[in-house]
Design a protein around this motif. Structure first.
Motif, PDB file in Angstrom:
ATOM      1  N   GLN A  53      50.793  -4.595 -30.105  1.00  0.00           N
ATOM      2  CA  GLN A  53      50.869  -3.850 -31.505  1.00  0.00           C
ATOM      3  C   GLN A  53      50.047  -4.784 -32.368  1.00  0.00           C
ATOM      4  O   GLN A  53      49.115  -4.134 -33.390  1.00  0.00           O
ATOM      5  N   VAL A  54      50.408  -6.017 -32.629  1.00  0.00           N
ATOM      6  CA  VAL A  54      49.902  -6.947 -33.458  1.00  0.00           C
ATOM      7  C   VAL A  54      48.042  -6.951 -33.249  1.00  0.00           C
ATOM      8  O   VAL A  54      47.405  -7.183 -34.414  1.00  0.00           O
ATOM      9  N   SER A  55      47.713  -6.971 -32.054  1.00  0.00           N
ATOM     10  CA  SER A  55      46.455  -6.995 -31.732  1.00  0.00           C
ATOM     11  C   SER A  55      45.783  -5.692 -32.408  1.00  0.00           C
ATOM     12  O   SER A  55      44.629  -5.889 -32.902  1.00  0.00           O
ATOM     13  N   ASP A  56      46.443  -4.651 -32.441  1.00  0.00           N
ATOM     14  CA  ASP A  56      45.969  -3.506 -32.913  1.00  0.00           C
ATOM     15  C   ASP A  56      45.766  -3.666 -34.467  1.00  0.00           C
ATOM     16  O   ASP A  56      44.817  -3.386 -34.961  1.00  0.00           O
ATOM     17  N   GLU A  57      46.771  -4.290 -34.904  1.00  0.00           N
ATOM     18  CA  GLU A  57      47.020  -4.298 -36.335  1.00  0.00           C
ATOM     19  C   GLU A  57      45.959  -5.279 -36.803  1.00  0.00           C
ATOM     20  O   GLU A  57      45.245  -5.038 -38.092  1.00  0.00           O
ATOM     21  N   LEU A  58      45.516  -6.081 -36.015  1.00  0.00           N
ATOM     22  CA  LEU A  58      44.544  -7.313 -36.449  1.00  0.00           C
ATOM     23  C   LEU A  58      43.005  -6.991 -36.111  1.00  0.00           C
ATOM     24  O   LEU A  58      42.114  -7.593 -36.049  1.00  0.00           O
ATOM     25  N   ASP A  59      43.114  -5.759 -35.287  1.00  0.00           N
ATOM     26  CA  ASP A  59      41.727  -5.154 -34.929  1.00  0.00           C
ATOM     27  C   ASP A  59      41.050  -6.368 -33.897  1.00  0.00           C
ATOM     28  O   ASP A  59      39.745  -6.663 -33.894  1.00  0.00           O
ATOM     29  N   VAL A  60      41.932  -6.551 -32.996  1.00  0.00           N
ATOM     30  CA  VAL A  60      41.363  -7.497 -32.003  1.00  0.00           C
ATOM     31  C   VAL A  60      41.638  -6.861 -30.398  1.00  0.00           C
ATOM     32  O   VAL A  60      42.587  -6.182 -30.238  1.00  0.00           O
ATOM     33  N   LYS A  61      40.578  -6.966 -29.898  1.00  0.00           N
ATOM     34  CA  LYS A  61      40.833  -6.082 -28.686  1.00  0.00           C
ATOM     35  C   LYS A  61      41.334  -7.036 -27.541  1.00  0.00           C
ATOM     36  O   LYS A  61      40.463  -8.175 -27.339  1.00  0.00           O
ATOM     37  N   ILE A  62      42.289  -7.038 -26.685  1.00  0.00           N
ATOM     38  CA  ILE A  62      42.949  -7.833 -25.741  1.00  0.00           C
ATOM     39  C   ILE A  62      42.902  -7.266 -24.399  1.00  0.00           C
ATOM     40  O   ILE A  62      42.781  -5.965 -24.259  1.00  0.00           O
ATOM     41  N   GLU A  63      43.082  -8.056 -23.457  1.00  0.00           N
ATOM     42  CA  GLU A  63      43.044  -7.708 -22.133  1.00  0.00           C
ATOM     43  C   GLU A  63      44.300  -6.794 -21.906  1.00  0.00           C
ATOM     44  O   GLU A  63      45.176  -7.041 -22.371  1.00  0.00           O
ATOM     45  N   ALA A  64      44.045  -5.660 -21.192  1.00  0.00           N
ATOM     46  CA  ALA A  64      45.121  -4.859 -20.889  1.00  0.00           C
ATOM     47  C   ALA A  64      45.629  -4.985 -19.131  1.00  0.00           C
ATOM     48  O   ALA A  64      44.459  -5.266 -18.447  1.00  0.00           O
ATOM     49  N   PRO A  65      46.826  -4.813 -19.081  1.00  0.00           N
ATOM     50  CA  PRO A  65      47.156  -4.810 -17.802  1.00  0.00           C
ATOM     51  C   PRO A  65      46.415  -3.768 -16.746  1.00  0.00           C
ATOM     52  O   PRO A  65      46.029  -2.764 -17.259  1.00  0.00           O
ATOM     53  N   SER A  66      45.864  -3.858 -15.942  1.00  0.00           N
ATOM     54  CA  SER A  66      44.753  -3.065 -15.085  1.00  0.00           C
ATOM     55  C   SER A  66      45.181  -1.685 -15.239  1.00  0.00           C
ATOM     56  O   SER A  66      44.293  -0.928 -15.317  1.00  0.00           O
ATOM     57  N   SER A  67      46.559  -1.423 -14.999  1.00  0.00           N
ATOM     58  CA  SER A  67      46.919  -0.018 -14.748  1.00  0.00           C
ATOM     59  C   SER A  67      46.675   0.792 -16.014  1.00  0.00           C
ATOM     60  O   SER A  67      46.933   2.210 -16.204  1.00  0.00           O
ATOM     61  N   TYR A  68      46.866   0.046 -17.321  1.00  0.00           N
ATOM     62  CA  TYR A  68      46.770   0.568 -18.468  1.00  0.00           C
ATOM     63  C   TYR A  68      45.800   0.717 -19.092  1.00  0.00           C
ATOM     64  O   TYR A  68      45.218   1.034 -20.507  1.00  0.00           O
ATOM     65  N   GLN A  69      44.182   0.083 -18.313  1.00  0.00           N
ATOM     66  CA  GLN A  69      43.103  -0.088 -19.055  1.00  0.00           C
ATOM     67  C   GLN A  69      42.629   1.056 -19.735  1.00  0.00           C
ATOM     68  O   GLN A  69      41.828   0.723 -20.979  1.00  0.00           O
ATOM     69  N   LYS A  70      42.559   2.235 -19.240  1.00  0.00           N
ATOM     70  CA  LYS A  70      41.939   3.344 -19.913  1.00  0.00           C
ATOM     71  C   LYS A  70      42.571   3.755 -21.448  1.00  0.00           C
ATOM     72  O   LYS A  70      41.779   4.242 -22.108  1.00  0.00           O
ATOM     73  N   ILE A  71      43.677   3.350 -21.656  1.00  0.00           N
ATOM     74  CA  ILE A  71      44.397   3.735 -22.908  1.00  0.00           C
ATOM     75  C   ILE A  71      44.512   2.593 -23.974  1.00  0.00           C
ATOM     76  O   ILE A  71      44.903   2.877 -25.173  1.00  0.00           O
ATOM     77  N   TRP A  72      44.326   1.417 -23.445  1.00  0.00           N
ATOM     78  CA  TRP A  72      44.506   0.224 -24.607  1.00  0.00           C
ATOM     79  C   TRP A  72      43.338  -0.016 -24.968  1.00  0.00           C
ATOM     80  O   TRP A  72      42.106   0.039 -24.479  1.00  0.00           O
TER      81      TRP A  72
END
Ligand code: FMN
Length: 338
Positions: free
Chosen positions: A319-338
């Protein structure tokens, strides 16, 4: 965008992928009063690792059964507890997080059927039992329990050890003149009051070379409690002993009325960091990305510990990575939507 909060940080040999730590929080979730990890603990801690928290710190985990805050606390007092703790660290590591364990003993704040031990026979309040004053034999046993707990933590693959010396629990009771009225080498001067913590750190180091954090209560909210100069002394001693980080909380030593406000404990982390030259952690009512980023960017602390916001939201880091506009690695199963 570059954000300090999401810069990796190396603490001795351990590198965290960001500067967000889950703050230790008792879950009172052991089912058999045996201190063992349950399916709830796996779900609870693994989900914060899935959420991309850099450091997942386990709750206060008792080094002796009589040191539990409640009978449902996690424990690390016997070898049979290692296997499930090891499984838990493997689930945390599976998502790229590092794992920490907070080694604890409640002292006079213990609530269980065993003997209640403390540096001096003074009850916390009228609802809690008056403790027995620890003999030097009791002290030696307890230091040995820290040593054995550190060995078990190593076998269970924890990356970080945090010693709980805050919130009025056993080690804090030794540190504070409000709760330590001893006349022997463990009481009296600040040097003597530090001796128990000194030995606990040495005991952990004798079995485990992981970075050590120490959580302290950097204010006792009482005029006769430890002063800021005392905390500078303790933190300098910790630095000299090789402690990697002082995690700065406050209170809990004696009953006190305080009015917390956003970031109310950050000044303790900031002052000790600069006055002592040791890494510090800031904790307490840090609730959003902008606030956490301000603390780190202005070099007021090295890590932020997040408690209740992370209880409410395992994806607080996302949530705070979205707030601060930072792209972080997603767990592989969630990659399409993170
Ligand atoms: C349910 C709960 C359990 C806690 N248990 C512990 C604990 O085991 N060890 C500890 O050092 N602090 C404990 N704390 C304090 C938190 O780690 C943290 O310092 C405090 O909640 C302030 O941070 P926050 O405002 O982000 O919640 C606990 C707090 C909560 C809410």
């Amino acid at each position: 965008m570059e954000r300090k909060l999401f810069e990796p940080i190396s603490i001795n040999q351990v590198t965290l992928k960001n500067r967000i730590a889950m703050s230790p929080m008792c879950m009172y979730a052991c089912e058999q009063e045996d201190g063992k990890v349950t399916p709830f603990h796996i779900t609870h801690y693994e989900s914060r690792a899935v959420g991309q928290t850099g450091l997942v710190m386990l709750e206060a985990t008792s080094i002796q059964p009589e040191g539990r805050i409640s009978p449902q606390d996690l424990g690390i007092w016997e070898d049979s507890q290692i296997k499930d703790l090891k499984h838990l660290t493997s689930r945390i590591h599976a998502h790229g997080a590092k794992s920490g364990i907070q080694l604890a003993h409640a002292g006079r704040k213990a609530r269980n059927s065993g003997p209640i031990l403390a540096p001096s026979p003074i009850a916390f309040n009228e609802n809690l039992e008056s403790p027995n004053e620890m003999t030097t034999g009791d002290i030696d046993e307890t230091i040995k329990a820290f040593k054995n707990a550190a060995r078990r933590a190593k076998e269970a693959n924890f990356d970080i050890i945090e010693i709980h010396a805050a919130h009025g629990y056993l080690i804090n009771q030794f540190l504070s003149p409000l709760t330590n009225h001893r006349n022997d080498e463990y009481g009296g001067t600040k040097e003597n009051r530090y001796t128990f913590l000194q030995k606990a750190i040495e005991a952990v180091q004798s079995e485990n070379d992981s970075p050590i954090f120490v959580r302290i209560s950097a204010s006792e909210y009482h005029k006769d409690g430890n002063s800021y100069e005392d905390f500078v002394y303790f933190s300098n001693q910790m630095k000299n002993q090789g402690v990697a980080l002082v995690d700065c909380s406050s209170g809990g030593v004696v009953p006190a009325q305080i009015t917390p406000y956003p970031g109310y404990q950050v000044p303790f982390a900031e002052k000790l960091k600069h006055d002592v030259g040791i890494k510090t952690g800031a904790v307490g009512l840090i609730t959003n990305g902008a606030q956490a980023e301000e603390i780190l960017r202005n070099n007021r602390a090295d890590l932020v510990f997040i408690g209740r916001p992370m209880l409410l939201n395992p994806y607080w880091t996302k949530q705070v990575s979205d707030e601060l506009d930072v792209k972080i690695e997603a767990p592989s199963s969630y990659q399409k939507i993170w």
